[in-house]
Motif scaffolding. Structure first.
Motif, PDB file in Angstrom:
ATOM      1  N   LEU A   1       2.564  -8.099 -12.238  1.00  0.00           N
ATOM      2  CA  LEU A   1       3.912  -8.960 -11.907  1.00  0.00           C
ATOM      3  C   LEU A   1       5.076  -8.384 -12.553  1.00  0.00           C
ATOM      4  O   LEU A   1       6.217  -8.735 -12.090  1.00  0.00           O
ATOM      5  CB  LEU A   1       3.789 -10.364 -12.110  1.00  0.00           C
ATOM      6  N   ARG A   2       4.929  -7.234 -13.642  1.00  0.00           N
ATOM      7  CA  ARG A   2       5.981  -6.654 -14.268  1.00  0.00           C
ATOM      8  C   ARG A   2       7.133  -5.862 -13.115  1.00  0.00           C
ATOM      9  O   ARG A   2       6.402  -5.011 -12.395  1.00  0.00           O
ATOM     10  CB  ARG A   2       5.788  -5.956 -15.361  1.00  0.00           C
ATOM     11  N   PRO A   3       8.403  -6.051 -13.258  1.00  0.00           N
ATOM     12  CA  PRO A   3       9.068  -5.210 -12.432  1.00  0.00           C
ATOM     13  C   PRO A   3       8.931  -3.942 -12.382  1.00  0.00           C
ATOM     14  O   PRO A   3       9.372  -3.021 -11.546  1.00  0.00           O
ATOM     15  CB  PRO A   3      10.656  -5.780 -12.780  1.00  0.00           C
ATOM     16  N   ALA A   4       8.583  -3.293 -13.653  1.00  0.00           N
ATOM     17  CA  ALA A   4       8.642  -1.867 -13.896  1.00  0.00           C
ATOM     18  C   ALA A   4       7.247  -1.308 -13.393  1.00  0.00           C
ATOM     19  O   ALA A   4       6.969   0.001 -13.445  1.00  0.00           O
ATOM     20  CB  ALA A   4       8.716  -1.498 -15.332  1.00  0.00           C
ATOM     21  N   LEU A   5       6.375  -1.924 -12.821  1.00  0.00           N
ATOM     22  CA  LEU A   5       5.162  -1.444 -12.093  1.00  0.00           C
ATOM     23  C   LEU A   5       5.179  -0.327 -11.258  1.00  0.00           C
ATOM     24  O   LEU A   5       4.514   0.843 -11.482  1.00  0.00           O
ATOM     25  CB  LEU A   5       4.298  -2.775 -11.565  1.00  0.00           C
ATOM     26  N   GLN A   6       6.084  -0.581 -10.386  1.00  0.00           N
ATOM     27  CA  GLN A   6       6.192   0.371  -9.518  1.00  0.00           C
ATOM     28  C   GLN A   6       6.672   1.827  -9.941  1.00  0.00           C
ATOM     29  O   GLN A   6       6.232   2.953  -9.517  1.00  0.00           O
ATOM     30  CB  GLN A   6       7.074  -0.133  -8.195  1.00  0.00           C
ATOM     31  N   GLN A   7       7.811   1.747 -10.760  1.00  0.00           N
ATOM     32  CA  GLN A   7       8.252   3.051 -11.270  1.00  0.00           C
ATOM     33  C   GLN A   7       7.253   3.847 -12.265  1.00  0.00           C
ATOM     34  O   GLN A   7       7.107   5.081 -12.144  1.00  0.00           O
ATOM     35  CB  GLN A   7       9.272   2.538 -12.235  1.00  0.00           C
ATOM     36  N   ARG A   8       6.399   2.903 -13.049  1.00  0.00           N
ATOM     37  CA  ARG A   8       5.441   3.702 -13.531  1.00  0.00           C
ATOM     38  C   ARG A   8       4.362   4.329 -12.870  1.00  0.00           C
ATOM     39  O   ARG A   8       3.781   5.238 -13.296  1.00  0.00           O
ATOM     40  CB  ARG A   8       4.770   2.753 -14.678  1.00  0.00           C
ATOM     41  N   VAL A   9       3.864   3.676 -11.787  1.00  0.00           N
ATOM     42  CA  VAL A   9       3.134   4.101 -10.963  1.00  0.00           C
ATOM     43  C   VAL A   9       3.446   5.446 -10.118  1.00  0.00           C
ATOM     44  O   VAL A   9       2.697   6.536 -10.351  1.00  0.00           O
ATOM     45  CB  VAL A   9       2.425   3.143  -9.692  1.00  0.00           C
ATOM     46  N   GLN A  10       4.725   5.358  -9.726  1.00  0.00           N
ATOM     47  CA  GLN A  10       5.266   6.607  -8.946  1.00  0.00           C
ATOM     48  C   GLN A  10       5.563   7.660 -10.092  1.00  0.00           C
ATOM     49  O   GLN A  10       5.296   8.757  -9.503  1.00  0.00           O
ATOM     50  CB  GLN A  10       6.550   6.236  -8.258  1.00  0.00           C
TER      51      GLN A  10
END
Length: 540
Positions: free
Chosen positions: A57-66
């Motif tokens: 649910l953390r907002p930074a999830l997508q950035q770290r995955v990409q």
């Protein structure tokens, strides 16, 4: 005739360590290259670790995955990768498997079946996928699936309808006793009617209460086991598929020997404790050694998991501690070659009793005084933990935890409990098994009647049914959800049924505050069994 070589990598990720997990993936790529593989198959959500829970649910999830997907794309251009990760698409979060080919992410599969029982709550986070994915590598059509998809017939059937000639399954499948063989049986059941071979890649390592055992495997189109990776350690598994006139065949390969049940269980406990301590960053552990079998087994597991130099044993005797217990605790410390100290607690207990003398005047001695001994021990252990930077290892077994035969803020103190999900009868069996590998537990510890030694001549079975009876009752009530009537019908006495169920239900508040421990049964306390602390569910 084309040939496809698949390297399945059992990886032990750290939840939330995207960059570190990516480096593990790159190391697996190197191993796959050395093996001459065309495709690297990885476990479910390996990039984030499993289960990431509310980190999703953390907002930074997508950035770290990409960021890490970009690293993989830049460094891997010579083989196909199938990698598990969480991803947001059109505002929805998916449990995904991405396909990297020639340095580009070309396809993405979204898990169709989301488990939402026992330790799983994927519907809290993920949206189910709706489409099958079939990719072509070396001329062979491969259907991609993720974990729970295998437990339902539809995803495999849809993949075959979409042209799949073989199935690749990414998994983060937590282990409990006999689970590894259940997976093989399930894969065989799924493959036989479809006549498709299947490659199963599983996560390995401990994460909080969950233990992932690896034990990846491959079955042929007839459902026969042909390749098996080692259990309970990081490893790679090479599988060869061949395109033939009659379809795709899976060639027989190396089959690791999976341990027998007791060895499997013991090694699982070692892995679970070791990963919890190491991934949490503790220097080591300290535990109270009472001279009893629970602390003896816990100390052996700790040494096997961490090494003798990272384990400190502490004997905390009081007036009721027998000379036998003192001798046996010292003997085990010697056998394990660990640092061992003795701190008598009588001065602390007596100080408390003096301070409470006026308040306790006119009352009868009861469990209050017994619990005070345990709480003095817990306080001392926590002081050592704070000062030395060692995690306190709690040592209560599942039988005790179930019925509340333990002291809150006393012997329940600790950061982790290696045997929390191990019934007492199994504790004895594991101690015997460990001694067969090399004697580390004095035989007298195994042979003597268990006792908390909080009162003169105290024995566990003075307060509880015999463990042979108690554990069968607990297994039926806790793991199989049997009612009191069901247990009576099996021949248990009404007195024992009422007593045990009452104890289990009344002590939920204690378990709620207990240290986590490695889950090894079908239903452990913690993530797996969530009961209200206050309830009035009747025994009958």
């Amino acid at each position: 005739m084309s040939t496809l070589r698949i390297y399945s990598a059992q990886i032990n990720p750290r939840v939330g360590d995207f960059a570190g997990n990516c480096q593990q993936l790159l190391a697996a790529v190197e191993a796959a290259r050395e093996a001459g593989a065309d495709l690297l198959l990885t476990p479910e959500l390996v990039l984030s670790g499993y289960p990431p829970e509310d980190l999703l649910l953390r907002p930074a999830l997508q950035q770290r995955v990409q960021e890490q997907l970009a690293v993989l794309a830049a460094q891997v251009t010579d083989m196909t990768l199938v990698v598990g990760y969480p991803v947001v698409r059109d505002g929805q979060l998916y449990n995904a498997a991405g396909v990297l080919q020639e340095g580009r992410w070309t396809h993405e599969y979204h898990k169709q079946c989301l488990p939402n029982d026992q330790v799983f709550d994927e519907k809290r986070y993920f949206t189910p996928g709706e489409e099958s994915l079939v990719i072509k590598v070396q001329g062979i059509q491969l259907g991609i699936m993720i974990c729970e998809d295998l437990w339902h017939p539809q995803p495999a059937e849809r993949a075959q309808a979409a042209g799949a000639e073989a199935l690749l399954v990414l998994n983060a499948s937590p282990w409990h006793q006999d689970k590894h063989w259940q997976r093989v049986e399930l894969a065989s059941k799924r493959c036989q009617p479809l006549k498709l071979p299947l490659v199963y890649c599983n996560l390995v390592g401990g994460q909080d209460e969950l233990l992932f055992d690896g034990a990846s495997f491959a079955v042929d189109a007839q459902g026969e086991l042909q390749v098996a990776a080692p259990a309970l350690k990081q490893a790679g598994m090479l599988v060869e598929l061949q395109q033939e006139t009659q379809g795709v065949s899976l060639q027989a390969g190396e089959q690791a020997n999976w341990p027998d049940p007791l060895a499997y269980l013991y090694q699982a406990l070692v892995l679970g404790l070791g990963d919890y301590v190491n991934k949490s960053g503790f220097k080591g552990v300290v535990l109270g050694m009472s001279g009893g079998i629970d602390s003896a087994l816990s100390a052996a597991i700790a040494v096997d998991a961490l090494g003798k130099d990272r384990v400190q044993g502490v004997m905390l005797p009081y007036h009721y501690t027998s000379s036998m217990s003192l001798e046996d605790a010292e003997e085990e410390a010697r056998l394990l070659d660990i640092d061992y100290q003795v701190y008598p607690i009588a001065p602390m207990v007596d100080s408390f009793m003096t301070g409470l003398e006026q308040t306790f005047a006119g009352t009868q001695r009861d469990t209050t005084e017994e619990n005070l001994q345990a709480r003095c021990r817990g306080t001392l252990l926590m002081a050592l933990s704070n000062k030395l930077g060692l995690m306190v290892l709690s040592t209560g077994n599942k039988s005790e935890v179930a019925v509340g035969y333990c002291t809150l803020y006393g012997d329940m103190v600790g950061g982790y409990n290696a045997i929390k999900d191990v019934y007492k009868t199994l504790v004895f069996q594991l101690a015997d098994w460990r001694n067969q590998q090399g004697r580390v537990i004095p035989q007298r510890v195994i042979d003597r009647p268990p006792s908390a030694e909080l009162a003169p001549d105290q024995k566990d079975e003075d307060s509880l049914p015999p463990y042979s009876v108690l554990d069968k009752l607990l297994e039926g009530y806790i793991e199989q959800d049997k009612s009191a009537a069901d247990l009576l019908a099996e021949g248990f006495s009404e007195e024992d049924v009422r007593r045990v169920i009452g104890l289990v239900d009344r002590n939920e508040y204690k378990r709620y505050q207990a240290a986590p421990g490695t889950r090894v049964t079908y239903r452990g306390f913690g993530k797996d069994r969530r009961y209200p602390l206050v309830n009035h569910w009747p025994v009958f």
